[in-house]
Design a protein around this motif. Structure first.
Motif, PDB file in Angstrom:
ATOM      1  N   ARG A 166      64.593 -25.053  72.928  1.00 53.08           N
ATOM      2  CA  ARG A 166      65.008 -24.183  71.843  1.00 53.08           C
ATOM      3  C   ARG A 166      63.964 -23.089  71.639  1.00 53.08           C
ATOM      4  NH1 ARG A 166      67.682 -28.637  67.691  1.00 53.08           N
ATOM      5  NH2 ARG A 166      69.802 -28.458  68.528  1.00 53.08           N
ATOM      6  N   VAL A 167      64.462 -21.887  71.371  1.00 54.53           N
ATOM      7  CA  VAL A 167      63.612 -20.706  71.269  1.00 54.53           C
ATOM      8  C   VAL A 167      63.977 -19.956  69.996  1.00 54.53           C
ATOM      9  CG1 VAL A 167      62.905 -18.548  72.374  1.00 54.53           C
ATOM     10  CG2 VAL A 167      63.509 -20.530  73.783  1.00 54.53           C
ATOM     11  N   MET A 168      62.968 -19.400  69.337  1.00 54.36           N
ATOM     12  CA  MET A 168      63.189 -18.527  68.194  1.00 54.36           C
ATOM     13  C   MET A 168      62.331 -17.283  68.333  1.00 54.36           C
ATOM     14  SD  MET A 168      62.654 -19.099  64.070  1.00 54.36           S
ATOM     15  CE  MET A 168      60.881 -19.209  64.199  1.00 54.36           C
ATOM     16  N   ILE A 169      62.916 -16.149  68.002  1.00 54.55           N
ATOM     17  CA  ILE A 169      62.154 -14.907  67.880  1.00 54.55           C
ATOM     18  C   ILE A 169      62.602 -14.259  66.577  1.00 54.55           C
ATOM     19  CG2 ILE A 169      63.815 -13.513  69.204  1.00 54.55           C
ATOM     20  CD1 ILE A 169      61.300 -11.990  70.283  1.00 54.55           C
ATOM     21  N   GLY A 170      61.670 -13.706  65.842  1.00 52.49           N
ATOM     22  CA  GLY A 170      62.033 -13.168  64.536  1.00 52.49           C
ATOM     23  C   GLY A 170      61.069 -12.112  64.056  1.00 52.49           C
ATOM     24  N   ASP A 171      61.395 -11.556  62.900  1.00 51.80           N
ATOM     25  CA  ASP A 171      60.603 -10.473  62.319  1.00 51.80           C
ATOM     26  C   ASP A 171      60.607 -10.636  60.806  1.00 51.80           C
ATOM     27  OD1 ASP A 171      59.244  -8.201  61.733  1.00 51.80           O
ATOM     28  OD2 ASP A 171      60.672  -6.811  62.626  1.00 51.80           O
ATOM     29  N   VAL A 172      59.424 -10.788  60.242  1.00 52.57           N
ATOM     30  CA  VAL A 172      59.272 -10.932  58.789  1.00 52.57           C
ATOM     31  C   VAL A 172      59.264  -9.548  58.155  1.00 52.57           C
ATOM     32  CG1 VAL A 172      57.739 -11.709  56.948  1.00 52.57           C
ATOM     33  CG2 VAL A 172      58.007 -13.080  59.012  1.00 52.57           C
ATOM     34  N   ARG A 173      59.978  -9.405  57.063  1.00 55.59           N
ATOM     35  CA  ARG A 173      59.935  -8.139  56.342  1.00 55.59           C
ATOM     36  C   ARG A 173      58.514  -7.927  55.804  1.00 55.59           C
ATOM     37  NH1 ARG A 173      59.115  -6.754  51.414  1.00 55.59           N
ATOM     38  NH2 ARG A 173      59.851  -4.749  50.582  1.00 55.59           N
ATOM     39  N   GLY A 174      58.021  -6.714  55.949  1.00 57.54           N
ATOM     40  CA  GLY A 174      56.709  -6.391  55.420  1.00 57.54           C
ATOM     41  C   GLY A 174      55.641  -6.399  56.498  1.00 57.54           C
ATOM     42  N   LYS A 175      54.418  -6.111  56.070  1.00 59.16           N
ATOM     43  CA  LYS A 175      53.286  -6.008  56.984  1.00 59.16           C
ATOM     44  C   LYS A 175      52.062  -6.654  56.351  1.00 59.16           C
ATOM     45  CE  LYS A 175      54.873  -1.583  58.958  1.00 59.16           C
ATOM     46  NZ  LYS A 175      55.144  -2.126  60.293  1.00 59.16           N
ATOM     47  N   GLY A 176      50.983  -6.716  57.152  1.00 54.44           N
ATOM     48  CA  GLY A 176      49.711  -7.168  56.639  1.00 54.44           C
ATOM     49  C   GLY A 176      49.624  -8.673  56.480  1.00 54.44           C
ATOM     50  N   LEU A 177      48.629  -9.100  55.697  1.00 54.27           N
ATOM     51  CA  LEU A 177      48.376 -10.522  55.514  1.00 54.27           C
ATOM     52  C   LEU A 177      49.542 -11.275  54.884  1.00 54.27           C
ATOM     53  CD1 LEU A 177      44.630 -10.484  54.401  1.00 54.27           C
ATOM     54  CD2 LEU A 177      45.575 -11.118  56.627  1.00 54.27           C
ATOM     55  N   PRO A 178      50.267 -10.717  53.899  1.00 54.87           N
ATOM     56  CA  PRO A 178      51.422 -11.448  53.366  1.00 54.87           C
ATOM     57  C   PRO A 178      52.452 -11.758  54.439  1.00 54.87           C
ATOM     58  CG  PRO A 178      50.818  -9.680  51.867  1.00 54.87           C
ATOM     59  CD  PRO A 178      50.005  -9.480  53.100  1.00 54.87           C
ATOM     60  N   ALA A 179      52.704 -10.809  55.342  1.00 56.43           N
ATOM     61  CA  ALA A 179      53.674 -11.041  56.416  1.00 56.43           C
ATOM     62  C   ALA A 179      53.193 -12.137  57.358  1.00 56.43           C
ATOM     63  CB  ALA A 179      53.920  -9.746  57.188  1.00 56.43           C
TER      64      ALA A 179
END
Length: 379
Positions: A171-184
């Protein structure tokens, strides 16, 4: 990762580099002693310590500065002008400038060492959070790249993970968290931890998406920086299930771009997910459940997974990167590593060398039975 001492992480000066300022001192000193008296070349001696300070530490800069001062004194002695006012002021100016250059070199070396520490921490965080997959997992050959938009940054909110559901399923996952920096990065860590835990016990891919949604909503309450980033917190994700026995790959999209399929014969497939669901963490997962599409995936085929930093990269003329068109122009039958190398170089050429957003890339090639090693690493 090479866990060297932090003091050894600063850039080292090539041994031959110090020869250049030494040669400058010798050449300027000799030229000034043989030139006419109305010509003063010794003020150029300050070039030697200035050049040294640009690439060497304070000790070597001080050493070259001493040689330059010695050259100044030698010229004054040979020409018989050691006590004259011009030569005295030239010597004073050289000494003052040399002291300033040594101080500049000391400050520069300190900042370089601090940057090395930051790079080491970033590299360690990337390896702990992303945990790069091995090159071979069952019948799958895997390569990855993380292209950071910020100079000297190693990772941000883009993420990927590979794990085994059982001995014959990956199983594989690729994703993108909204936002940038340390919180992301904190939110990415929570998502990756949830995936690695739930992917091992969920029987179906739709069940995995539902379990991730529940975990992500709960974890976001703890890690999301609502005060610094008061907007919505969610993660676009693409989840895949690849059986070792062959056959189609199952794909579920949570608001994430579908993979690019590169056939063994070089043909490029651009599938569309028929029923994508909203991103993870929004609480909008449909009550009817999640639909998983099936994509043809045979021996020699390659899945190219990516985040939107790739397809949304613009040229200087504002043109988006044409992924399928560019990959179709690559040489055929590339290995996963070579494919990503070509893709990275072509992307940077398209954007003029700078990216506006991070991009995570995964290339997964299904090998034939003869190329599959016995067993496989546990993930």
């Amino acid at each position: 990762m090479d866990l060297r001492r932090l003091d050894d992480l600063t850039e080292r000066t090539p041994p031959l580099a110090i020869v250049i300022p030494l040669a400058l001192v010798v050449v300027i000193t000799v030229a000034d002693t043989v030139s006419p008296r109305e010509v003063f070349l010794s003020p150029l001696l300050v070039v030697a310590p200035a050049l040294t300070a640009s690439f060497a530490g304070p000790w070597r800069t001080a050493l070259i500065a001493l040689f330059a001062v010695g050259g100044q004194l030698l010229v004054a002695d040979v020409t018989g002008e050691s006590g004259t006012q011009p030569r005295v002021w030239q010597l004073v100016a050289l000494v003052v400038l040399s002291i300033l250059l040594v101080f500049f070199s000391y400050v520069r070396e300190g900042r370089s060492r601090q940057l090395s520490r930051v790079r080491l921490v970033a590299e360690t965080a990337q390896r702990v959070l992303l945990r790069p997959p091995p090159e071979q997992v069952g019948p799958l050959r895997i390569a990855w790249r993380y292209l950071a938009a910020e100079d000297d940054a190693q990772m941000g909110g883009d993420l990927f993970a590979v794990t085994r559901r059982r001995p014959d399923l990956t199983r594989v996952m690729i994703g993108d968290v909204r936002g940038k920096g340390l919180p992301a990065i904190g939110e990415a860590s929570a998502v990756l931890g949830a995936f690695r835990e739930t992917a091992r016990y969920c029987d179906t891919l739709p069940g995995l998406v539902a379990a991730l949604e529940e975990r992500v909503i709960r974890d976001m309450e703890e890690v999301a920086e609502s005060r610094e980033d008061p907007g919505e917190h969610f993660i676009t994700a693409l989840l895949l299930e690849l059986p070792d026995s062959g056959g189609p790959v199952r794909v579920a999209s949570c608001g994430h771009p579908p993979p690019l399929v590169i056939g063994a014969d070089g043909r490029i497939g651009t599938p569309e997910c028929t029923a994508p669901v909203p991103p993870l963490g929004t609480g909008l997962l449909p009550m009817a459940g999640v639909h998983a599409d099936e994509l043809p995936y045979g021996d020699g085929d390659t899945l190219l997974l990516y985040t939107d930093g790739l397809i949304e990269a613009r040229s200087r003329q504002g043109v988006f990167y044409p992924l399928a068109e560019r990959v179709a122009a690559f040489p055929p039958a590339l290995s996963p590593e070579d494919l990503l190398d070509h893709l990275r170089d072509d992307l940077l050429h398209h954007t003029g060398g700078r990216l506006a957003d991070d991009a995570a890339l995964l290339a997964i090639t299904r090998t034939g039975p003869a190329d599959t090693p016995a067993g496989g690493p546990a993930l």
